[in-house]
Scaffold this motif. Sequence first.
Motif, PDB file in Angstrom:
ATOM      1  N   VAL A   1       0.919  -1.090   0.006  1.00 54.07           N
ATOM      2  CA  VAL A   1       0.172  -0.006  -0.038  1.00 54.07           C
ATOM      3  C   VAL A   1       0.820   1.112   0.069  1.00 54.07           C
ATOM      4  N   ALA A   2       0.796   1.715  -1.022  1.00 61.79           N
ATOM      5  CA  ALA A   2       1.727   2.989  -1.280  1.00 61.79           C
ATOM      6  C   ALA A   2       1.036   4.157  -1.909  1.00 61.79           C
ATOM      7  N   ASP A   3       0.772   5.259  -0.887  1.00 66.37           N
ATOM      8  CA  ASP A   3       0.027   6.215  -1.363  1.00 66.37           C
ATOM      9  C   ASP A   3       0.816   7.461  -1.377  1.00 66.37           C
ATOM     10  N   MET A   4       0.197   8.769  -1.635  1.00 69.65           N
ATOM     11  CA  MET A   4       0.995   9.829  -1.774  1.00 69.65           C
ATOM     12  C   MET A   4       1.798  10.397  -0.931  1.00 69.65           C
ATOM     13  N   ARG A   5       1.198  10.264   0.332  1.00 69.94           N
ATOM     14  CA  ARG A   5       1.937  10.378   1.385  1.00 69.94           C
ATOM     15  C   ARG A   5       3.324   9.660   1.697  1.00 69.94           C
ATOM     16  N   TRP A   6       3.068   8.422   1.411  1.00 66.42           N
ATOM     17  CA  TRP A   6       4.328   7.487   1.146  1.00 66.42           C
ATOM     18  C   TRP A   6       5.501   7.948   0.187  1.00 66.42           C
ATOM     19  N   LEU A   7       4.931   8.343  -0.664  1.00 64.97           N
ATOM     20  CA  LEU A   7       5.874   9.011  -2.076  1.00 64.97           C
ATOM     21  C   LEU A   7       6.778  10.309  -1.291  1.00 64.97           C
ATOM     22  N   SER A   8       5.925  11.067  -0.999  1.00 65.13           N
ATOM     23  CA  SER A   8       6.463  12.225  -0.326  1.00 65.13           C
ATOM     24  C   SER A   8       7.462  12.049   0.619  1.00 65.13           C
TER      25      SER A   8
END
Length: 275
Positions: free
Chosen positions: A204-211
């Motif tokens: 589970v990789a969302d935009m928060r993880w990417l940032s």
Amino acid sequence: MLEWRTHALHLGVSRDALSLVLHDRRSAAWRVLGTTSLPEHQDEAFMPAVRDAVHHLLSAHAPRRATLDVVFDDRLARLWMTTPPVGATRLSDIQGAAALRFATLFGETAALWKIVGDWQVRHPFCTAALPRAWVDTLVVTAQACQIPVIGIAPHFVSAWNRWQRQCRTPGWFALRHEQRMRLGITHGAHMHLRAMHEISVPPVADMRWLSQTVSQTSVLLGVAPATTLHLCGDMPEAGSAGAASLEVHALAPLAKRHAEDWHPSAILATGGALA
């Protein structure tokens, strides 16, 4: 050169499969011609299996007047940054530095590998290597089927070459494939690569993880965090609003719908055109 060859064949070689994909230059359409499983371990049986599978796929599916471009999974290649020696002025100077850096990083004999790079004498540059025997085998196999090989590269290099000039806003570059993402840390308006960093992508990789990943990487490497990321591959889910500081530009945004049923090695074959 070779404009009379209207069909572009693309071969993706991963650790467990290879796929042959056709790109028709006239219609711009992509089509998978075949996928073959490979031995699970990269031992002495790996390349003979690749050679036989490639010969079969080309003999069975290749149209006349075609060229072949080969893309290797990054896990089968070696990628690193080379710093040119002080006072370097000749190509042989930086080639020697790349070979020395290769031996230091990987503990292997450079002579057995085909090393290529974005050769520069004034700043660090991206360098990549593939086993020389693999490269020679693929070229000979394709030639036996009367198909010229116009390129052989690791996935990241292929995607970077495809998209780098189309990234109008300065920022970092990222290639996401399966459960891995390789970041290309850049500097300057022309997006010169200054470093690379590979990470595992959680389920589970969302935009928060990417940032957060981009921010943590900047701290790790001692560089300013990116405000723009050019992403080749699946976009993370929107997630929470914590990623407002990072602007993400999706490359090939229609790719997911186009290739949603493709084997990963077929997506690999397109070299970043579909991700």
